[in-house]
Design an enzyme around this catalytic site. Structure first.
Site, mmCIF file in Angstrom:
data_model
loop_
_atom_site.group_PDB
_atom_site.id
_atom_site.type_symbol
_atom_site.label_atom_id
_atom_site.label_comp_id
_atom_site.label_asym_id
_atom_site.label_seq_id
_atom_site.Cartn_x
_atom_site.Cartn_y
_atom_site.Cartn_z
ATOM 1 C CE LYS A 89 37.939 -13.098 -12.676
ATOM 2 N NZ LYS A 89 38.375 -11.708 -12.868
HETATM 3 C C1 E4P Z 1 36.003 -9.396 -11.898
HETATM 4 O O1 E4P Z 1 36.741 -10.266 -11.523
HETATM 5 C C2 E4P Z 1 36.215 -8.578 -13.072
HETATM 6 O O2 E4P Z 1 37.600 -8.496 -13.312
HETATM 7 C C3 E4P Z 1 35.755 -7.168 -12.938
HETATM 8 O O3 E4P Z 1 35.192 -6.924 -11.670
HETATM 9 C C4 E4P Z 1 34.950 -6.662 -14.068
HETATM 10 O O4 E4P Z 1 34.641 -5.321 -13.814
HETATM 11 P P1 E4P Z 1 34.148 -4.310 -14.945
HETATM 12 O O5 E4P Z 1 32.718 -4.635 -15.252
HETATM 13 O O6 E4P Z 1 34.292 -2.963 -14.314
HETATM 14 O O7 E4P Z 1 35.037 -4.528 -16.134
#
Ligand code: E4P
Length: 220
Positions: A89
């Site tokens: 990522k």
């Molecule tokens: C995506 O990969 C992120 O980990 C995640 O969806 C972020 O979500 P949040 O805005 O609820 O922290």
């Protein structure tokens, strides 16, 4: 559409996996910290544990901490070497785009994260990202329309024939999941609670109660 669970909590991952509908997992540094996982050795072990729970063929996104190209490449390679499920990522920044292009050439799968615009989505796809993570909930949080971005990206990717999968992220509710599916997302990543929320309907509960009551009456 694929269902990923967005957590580093092993119990939640196990529960989603046991439900039989889990296609993968996404994590991020905040989610790892929330579970109290710190230090490189523990972090790598935690990713291995997640991969062992979900089993073969289910992608697990592991985020790099480095923000420079060289650091991202070194860290990404270490993560990718951990397990065949690992998807690296990478944040949507200039060095991140370079790193995604590098990983694409090296045959390492990527998830481009922190995406908030169609322009960023275009760049990530050009660099060959496997997944693109637009953050729906965080866009809604500032009074914009997160789902409109999913629709826009889906249109652009269809027009251009990009293979990058749209992974709707920052999902907050069951309704978000349904709307993302309608808008053209290929994957949703969400907390277990949002997935379980899809189960609920009062008519199902009322109907089941009546079926069981009628069965009891007829069978004593
Ligand atoms: C995506 O990969 C992120 O980990 C995640 O969806 C972020 O979500 P949040 O805005 O609820 O922290």
């Amino acid at each position: 559409m694929l269902f990923f669970v967005d957590t580093a909590n092993l119990d939640h991952i196990r529960e989603a996996s046991e439900l039989g509908i889990l296609d993968g997992v996404t994590t991020n540094p905040s989610l790892m910290a929330k579970e109290g996982v710190s230090g490189e050795k523990n972090i790598l072990k935690h990713y291995r544990d997640i991969c062992a729970i979900v089993g073969e063929g289910r992608d697990v996104s592991a985020e790099v901490i480095a923000t420079d190209f060289k650091g991202m490449v070194e860290e990404g390679k270490r993560l990718a070497d951990l397990h065949e499920n690992i998807v690296v990522k990478v944040p949507m920044i200039r060095e991140g785009v370079k790193a995604i292009a590098y990983f694409t050439d090296a045959g390492i799968r990527t998830n481009c994260t922190l995406v908030f615009s169609a322009g960023q989505a275009l760049l990530a796809a050009k660099a060959g990202a496997t997944y693109l993570s637009p953050f729906i909930g965080r866009i809604d949080d500032i009074g914009w329309d997160g789902m409109a971005l999913i629709k826009e990206i889906a249109e652009i990717y269809n027009n251009s024939g990009f293979d990058t999968a749209i992974l709707a992220a920052s999902i907050r509710s069951p309704l978000h999941i349904i709307e993302a599916a309608k808008a053209g997302a290929d994957v949703v990543t969400c907390p277990l609670s949002a997935i379980l929320g899809l189960l609920n309907h009062p008519l199902t509960d009322i109907g089941l109660e009546k079926f069981l009551e009628d069965h009891r009456k007829a069978n004593g």
